[in-house]
Design an enzyme around this catalytic site. Structure first.
Site, PDB file in Angstrom:
ATOM      1  N   ARG A   1       0.859  -1.177   0.000  1.00 50.20           N
ATOM      2  CA  ARG A   1       0.000   0.000   0.000  1.00 50.20           C
ATOM      3  C   ARG A   1       0.898   1.232   0.000  1.00 50.20           C
ATOM      4  O   ARG A   1       1.946   1.253   0.653  1.00 50.20           O
ATOM      5  CB  ARG A   1      -0.907   0.028   1.231  1.00 50.20           C
ATOM      6  CG  ARG A   1      -2.034  -1.001   1.205  1.00 50.20           C
ATOM      7  CD  ARG A   1      -3.094  -0.634   0.188  1.00 50.20           C
ATOM      8  NE  ARG A   1      -4.258  -1.507   0.278  1.00 50.20           N
ATOM      9  CZ  ARG A   1      -4.479  -2.565  -0.483  1.00 50.20           C
ATOM     10  NH1 ARG A   1      -3.573  -2.923  -1.388  1.00 50.20           N
ATOM     11  NH2 ARG A   1      -5.594  -3.271  -0.355  1.00 50.20           N
TER      12      ARG A   1
ATOM     13  N   GLU B   1      -2.817   7.725  -4.190  1.00 49.45           N
ATOM     14  CA  GLU B   1      -3.181   7.350  -5.559  1.00 49.45           C
ATOM     15  C   GLU B   1      -4.701   7.482  -5.767  1.00 49.45           C
ATOM     16  O   GLU B   1      -5.480   7.333  -4.819  1.00 49.45           O
ATOM     17  CB  GLU B   1      -2.744   5.908  -5.846  1.00 49.45           C
ATOM     18  CG  GLU B   1      -3.402   4.856  -4.953  1.00 49.45           C
ATOM     19  CD  GLU B   1      -2.856   3.456  -5.178  1.00 49.45           C
ATOM     20  OE1 GLU B   1      -3.680   2.579  -5.500  1.00 49.45           O
ATOM     21  OE2 GLU B   1      -1.636   3.233  -5.032  1.00 49.45           O
TER      22      GLU B   1
ATOM     23  N   HIS C   1      -1.022   0.467  -9.777  1.00 49.58           N
ATOM     24  CA  HIS C   1      -1.688  -0.484  -8.874  1.00 49.58           C
ATOM     25  C   HIS C   1      -2.306  -1.637  -9.667  1.00 49.58           C
ATOM     26  O   HIS C   1      -3.503  -1.927  -9.567  1.00 49.58           O
ATOM     27  CB  HIS C   1      -2.751   0.228  -8.042  1.00 49.58           C
ATOM     28  CG  HIS C   1      -3.060  -0.480  -6.747  1.00 49.58           C
ATOM     29  ND1 HIS C   1      -3.515   0.166  -5.619  1.00 49.58           N
ATOM     30  CD2 HIS C   1      -2.986  -1.798  -6.400  1.00 49.58           C
ATOM     31  CE1 HIS C   1      -3.704  -0.705  -4.647  1.00 49.58           C
ATOM     32  NE2 HIS C   1      -3.391  -1.923  -5.100  1.00 49.58           N
TER      33      HIS C   1
END
Length: 313
Positions: A232, A261, A279
């Site tokens: 993360r 993000e 991601h």
């Protein structure tokens, strides 16, 4: 009668169709505006929510859904779901451990190799006509030292790939040593970084790991060390990382996740010794199928009055 389901994350059309075919009245709300409208107009009817760890579901939204029975997190993470608020109302919370581990571990190794060998930077240089000047010496991966911060299922798979495929020495740090682990345990993130040539972040997100990789860890990693983050974005202190990259306190970073993000700081993008993917480590057809199948299984079990498969304890 179809069961009202609120979907708060982006989902492929085929997966939305599968939810509908399984008997769910899907309210698709991937944006903040969509979610607010869905809660306002249908909050009193919603019985299930599909979200993920990054998007989560906070106590105020849970309170606005009086008929909610179950919250499903797509993927392993659930750090931004208010589990306490859910359990206070006996709302089931599930997640998807094991559904995308293989995909994420593959991507971690791809990022590690790409940043070590300068693949992205070299490709860009060749496209600019800089063949000769771009042929720099880049470090090997084989027989180097790999530190893994967080030895869960994904960390374990990364360790096996690194050890078996590249003959890397592997060490790790987690809150407690794993008695069943073949890898060397180090007592702190700083100690692990100091030992490592490559430091892979594979921890859960959330308050417990917020900015776990800070200036001290990056300084310990050193000017020849590389950081890889497939966990993360919140685990890494972005300001400290930018400073370390700018000043060459570390050799480089490869990131699949970024704090805040999808907004990525311009100062981070400007650094030549970083590569960033959006991601996507867990986004493969195989992982997508496994995650949606588990969500369906958990939803169907819940509304059939059976135990769910993967509850958050």
């Amino acid at each position: 009668m179809a069961i009202p389901l609120l979907v708060t994350i982006e989902l492929a059309p085929g997966h939305l169709s599968r939810l509908a075919a399984a008997g769910f009245e899907t309210h698709y709300a991937p944006t903040a505006t969509d979610r607010a409208q869905a809660v306002e107009h249908n909050g009193g009817r919603i019985r299930a929510v599909l979200t993920n760890g990054s998007r989560g579901l906070d106590a105020s939204v849970i309170a606005a859904l009086p008929k909610l029975n179950i919250i499903c997190a797509l993927g392993a993470g659930y750090e931004n779901i208010d589990v306490t608020a859910a359990k206070a109302r006996n709302i089931i919370v599930t997640h998807g451990p094991g559904t995308n581990d293989t995909s994420v571990a593959d991507h971690a190794m791809a990022l590690l190799m790409a940043i070590a060998r300068g693949i992205v930077q070299s490709d860009s240089a060749v496209r600019r006509g800089e063949w000769a000047t771009s042929r720099q010496l880049r470090p090997m991966i084989s027989a180097k030292r790999l530190g893994i911060l967080g030895l869960g299922n994904i960390g374990e798979q990364i360790a096996r790939r690194a050890s078996a495929g590249f003959g890397m020495s592997v060490a790790y740090h987690s809150r407690t040593p794993r008695a069943d682990s073949a890898w060397h345990y180090l007592p702190s993130p700083v100690a692990l970084a100091q030992w490592s040539d490559f430091l892979v972040v594979a921890t859960p997100g959330g308050a417990m790991t917020w900015h776990l990789v800070d200036d001290a860890v990056l300084s310990a990693l050193g000017p020849d060390g590389f950081l890889i983050n497939i966990a993360r974005g919140s685990v890494v202190d972005t300001a400290a990382l930018i400073d370390a990259l700018k000043k060459r306190h570390i050799a480089g970073a490869a990131l699949d996740v970024v704090e805040g993000e999808p907004d990525v700081p311009a100062e981070l993008i400007a650094q030549e010794n970083v590569i960033i993917t959006p991601h996507i480590a867990g986004r493969t057809p195989e992982a997508a199928e496994a995650t949606i199948r588990l969500v369906l299984d958990n939803l169907q079990a819940c509304f059939a009055g059976q135990p769910v498969l993967t509850p958050v304890r």
